[in-house]
Design an enzyme around this catalytic site. Structure first.
Site, PDB file in Angstrom:
ATOM      1  N   ARG A 168      -5.876  -3.376  -0.224  1.00  0.00           N
ATOM      2  CA  ARG A 168      -5.651  -1.877   0.273  1.00  0.00           C
ATOM      3  C   ARG A 168      -4.673  -1.125  -0.850  1.00  0.00           C
ATOM      4  O   ARG A 168      -4.740   0.065  -1.260  1.00  0.00           O
ATOM      5  CB  ARG A 168      -5.179  -1.538   1.633  1.00  0.00           C
ATOM      6  CG  ARG A 168      -6.139  -2.045   2.756  1.00  0.00           C
ATOM      7  CD  ARG A 168      -5.433  -1.845   4.074  1.00  0.00           C
ATOM      8  NE  ARG A 168      -5.187  -0.198   4.033  1.00  0.00           N
ATOM      9  CZ  ARG A 168      -4.236   0.116   5.054  1.00  0.00           C
ATOM     10  NH1 ARG A 168      -4.186  -0.742   6.015  1.00  0.00           N
ATOM     11  NH2 ARG A 168      -3.985   1.542   5.060  1.00  0.00           N
ATOM     12  N   CYS A 218      -1.103   0.867  13.906  1.00  0.00           N
ATOM     13  CA  CYS A 218      -1.412  -0.375  13.094  1.00  0.00           C
ATOM     14  C   CYS A 218      -0.630  -1.498  13.535  1.00  0.00           C
ATOM     15  O   CYS A 218       0.357  -1.342  14.194  1.00  0.00           O
ATOM     16  CB  CYS A 218      -1.402  -0.093  11.523  1.00  0.00           C
ATOM     17  SG  CYS A 218      -0.087   0.356  11.056  1.00  0.00           S
ATOM     18  N   ASP A 275       8.747  -0.660   2.731  1.00  0.00           N
ATOM     19  CA  ASP A 275       7.567  -1.461   2.105  1.00  0.00           C
ATOM     20  C   ASP A 275       8.102  -2.787   1.234  1.00  0.00           C
ATOM     21  O   ASP A 275       7.068  -3.449   1.157  1.00  0.00           O
ATOM     22  CB  ASP A 275       6.908  -0.431   1.269  1.00  0.00           C
ATOM     23  CG  ASP A 275       6.147   0.540   2.186  1.00  0.00           C
ATOM     24  OD1 ASP A 275       5.481   1.556   1.571  1.00  0.00           O
ATOM     25  OD2 ASP A 275       6.177   0.725   3.337  1.00  0.00           O
ATOM     26  N   ARG A 306       3.071   4.698  15.016  1.00  0.00           N
ATOM     27  CA  ARG A 306       2.586   5.689  13.916  1.00  0.00           C
ATOM     28  C   ARG A 306       2.350   6.824  14.492  1.00  0.00           C
ATOM     29  O   ARG A 306       1.170   7.394  14.237  1.00  0.00           O
ATOM     30  CB  ARG A 306       1.548   5.138  13.137  1.00  0.00           C
ATOM     31  CG  ARG A 306       1.581   3.769  12.332  1.00  0.00           C
ATOM     32  CD  ARG A 306       2.688   3.305  11.663  1.00  0.00           C
ATOM     33  NE  ARG A 306       2.587   4.134  10.283  1.00  0.00           N
ATOM     34  CZ  ARG A 306       2.031   3.482   9.241  1.00  0.00           C
ATOM     35  NH1 ARG A 306       1.212   2.681   9.259  1.00  0.00           N
ATOM     36  NH2 ARG A 306       1.875   4.217   8.155  1.00  0.00           N
ATOM     37  N   LYS A 356      -0.263   4.213  -5.188  1.00  0.00           N
ATOM     38  CA  LYS A 356      -1.377   4.448  -4.082  1.00  0.00           C
ATOM     39  C   LYS A 356      -0.716   5.574  -3.119  1.00  0.00           C
ATOM     40  O   LYS A 356      -1.475   6.758  -2.935  1.00  0.00           O
ATOM     41  CB  LYS A 356      -1.404   3.558  -3.205  1.00  0.00           C
ATOM     42  CG  LYS A 356      -2.097   3.700  -1.825  1.00  0.00           C
ATOM     43  CD  LYS A 356      -2.404   2.518  -0.893  1.00  0.00           C
ATOM     44  CE  LYS A 356      -1.073   1.782  -0.211  1.00  0.00           C
ATOM     45  NZ  LYS A 356      -0.702   2.646   1.071  1.00  0.00           N
ATOM     46  N   ASN A 357       0.581   5.625  -2.812  1.00  0.00           N
ATOM     47  CA  ASN A 357       1.272   6.863  -1.969  1.00  0.00           C
ATOM     48  C   ASN A 357       1.564   7.822  -2.500  1.00  0.00           C
ATOM     49  O   ASN A 357       1.992   9.089  -1.875  1.00  0.00           O
ATOM     50  CB  ASN A 357       2.337   6.057  -0.949  1.00  0.00           C
ATOM     51  CG  ASN A 357       1.904   4.900  -0.245  1.00  0.00           C
ATOM     52  OD1 ASN A 357       0.617   4.725  -0.356  1.00  0.00           O
ATOM     53  ND2 ASN A 357       3.049   4.090   0.214  1.00  0.00           N
TER      54      ASN A 357
END
Ligand code: EPZ
Length: 417
Positions: free
Chosen positions: A397, A117, A305, A122, A22-23
């Site tokens: 997500r 978030c 993560d 952030r 995803k990243n």
């Protein structure tokens, strides 16, 4: 609202295939705005975050389609709008990655400040520092950022923190700038290298991606290309951790062992057998895990993560473990949920002290962010009785079909709409 139901605990066994990262995909979609040619990205899972990024580039005028065999096509022939959709940007922080390409391609962009978030405020100061250094004129007001630059100029930029997003945004802006840009104290994540590989195939001149100093020589234009992003090292790490925590035996297929080295090292310290092959890793745990201390760091350190997934494994390890989260200031939201399942965890500033217990007990819990949700699946697999996880949109997500992948490994897990 759908929930995940996980019954009892089990030892995961079998093979799981890892999807593309995803990243890596998100910045590469943004980078497709740098050319009017078509860019093709293969093996793109229809993750919620990918769908949002598609909507964002679409709202700027690019033609985007993700067809049924996971091939994503982006044609930013014409950029019709410089105003990124306010709600979309606030929905997903990574959409801020369009700022660099927009400044480079059209010289103007109006974009909402990305929301904070669950895991922290952030900020985007390092992104803006880079753009300003390259000559962009930036104004803030009413929740928006407006930036314009007739022509970005190459500059030397030092990042106070090796921010992944700031490194990516500045690389993309520098590709079409006049002259040479040097980013110092750059992030070294594999996703940066993948983005640089994609841009180089488009004709960009980038050296040093994957190190702390990246040099980009601006070119006049870029052309379209085709690419397959790297495997998702965090999805891979999540399944490795699930295998270890449940004392299972799992082959994680389609992974770059180098990218998960910090996770492999820690699993070995926890007494887990890890066998590395060319594109796969086997995780075999027969004994109860040993406790271990972790400090999250930018790559190649232990990834933030993976902090919540490894904490779930530590909850059932033998002994006391300490996790220090150095990357985000508020990434312990999952602790209160784990404690509902009987975990013994105390927080002291940026450190969590986890006293391992033999078993957890199933409970009703909620996902508080993407990785915290994945961590709760791991803890549920190590618990007696039933666990119900709500707010699983967080998990969707960044993980495609996680319950199917877990079920194929023997987990008793169902999604209830
Ligand atoms: C990327 O976020 C990832 N997201 C995150 O993954 C990941 O946790 C993070 O990098 C760290 O590895 C994507 O790639 C889409 P950062 P990013 O900028 O770029 C501070 C997931 O679960 N900072 O490296 O936003 C910031 O506050 C997500 O997939 C500034 O101070 O992360 C944070 O403390 C979660 N100023 C630290 O740097 C800035 O201008 C790391 O942030 C930018 C960042």
């Amino acid at each position: 609202m759908s929930t995940l139901l996980i019954e009892n605990s089990c030892q995961l066994q079998g093979t799981v295939n890892i999807s593309c990262a995803k990243n890596a995909i998100l910045p590469i979609i943004a980078a497709s705005l740098l050319t009017e040619d078509k860019c093709i990205l293969e093996d793109v899972s229809a993750l919620e975050d990918v769908k949002v990024m598609i909507e964002v580039v679409n709202s700027l005028g690019a033609e985007v389609k993700l067809n049924k065999d996971d091939v994503l096509e982006v044609s930013a022939k014409k950029i019709l709008s410089q105003d990124a959709d306010y709600d979309l940007i606030r929905k997903m922080r990574a959409s801020f990655l369009i700022m660099g390409p927009m400044l480079a391609r059209v010289g103007k962009v109006k974009i909402s400040l990305p929301g904070g978030c669950a895991i922290g405020s952030r900020p985007i100061d390092l992104h803006l520092k880079g753009f300003a250094a390259m000559g962009a004129n930036i104004t803030l007001g009413h929740g928006y950022i407006e930036a314009h630059a007739d022509k970005l100029k190459g500059e030397s930029i030092y990042l106070d923190f090796p921010s992944v997003g700031a490194t990516e945004n500045i690389i993309m802006a520098a590709c079409l700038a006049e002259g040479v840009t040097i980013i110092e104290n750059a992030a070294e994540e594999p996703e940066i290298v993948d983005l640089a590989n994609f841009l180089s195939k488009m004709g960009a001149k980038i050296k040093g991606a994957g190190t702390d100093t990246i040099k980009i020589e601006g070119v006049r234009s870029l052309k379209g290309t085709t690419h397959v992003a790297i495997p998702d090292r965090i999805e891979a790490g999540t399944f490795m951790m699930a295998a270890a925590a449940t004392r299972g035996d799992v082959l994680v297929e389609g992974v770059v062992p180098e990218h998960v080295k910090p996770i492999t090292a820690k699993l070995k310290e926890m007494g887990v057998e890890v066998f590395e092959y060319e594109k796969s890793i086997r995780v075999k745990a027969t004994e109860r895990l040993k406790s271990v201390d972790i400090k999250t760091m930018p790559y190649p350190g232990f990834p933030t993560d993976m902090q919540s997934p490894i904490m779930s494994a530590m909850c059932v390890a033998k002994g006391t473990s300490v996790i220090t989260e150095t990357v985000f200031e508020n990434r312990f939201m999952h602790i209160s949920e784990l404690k509902l399942m009987g975990a013994k965890i105390n927080v002291d500033g940026r450190s969590a002290i986890i006293e391992g217990t033999e078993r957890l007990s199933g409970a009703k819990v909620k996902a508080t962010d993407l990785r915290a949700g994945a961590a709760l699946i791991i803890s549920a697999l190590c618990a007696e009785g039933r666990t119900e996880i709500s707010e699983i949109y967080h998990i969707d997500r960044g993980y495609i079909n996680i319950e199917e992948k877990m079920r194929k490994l023997g987990a008793n897990i169902t999604r209830v709409e």
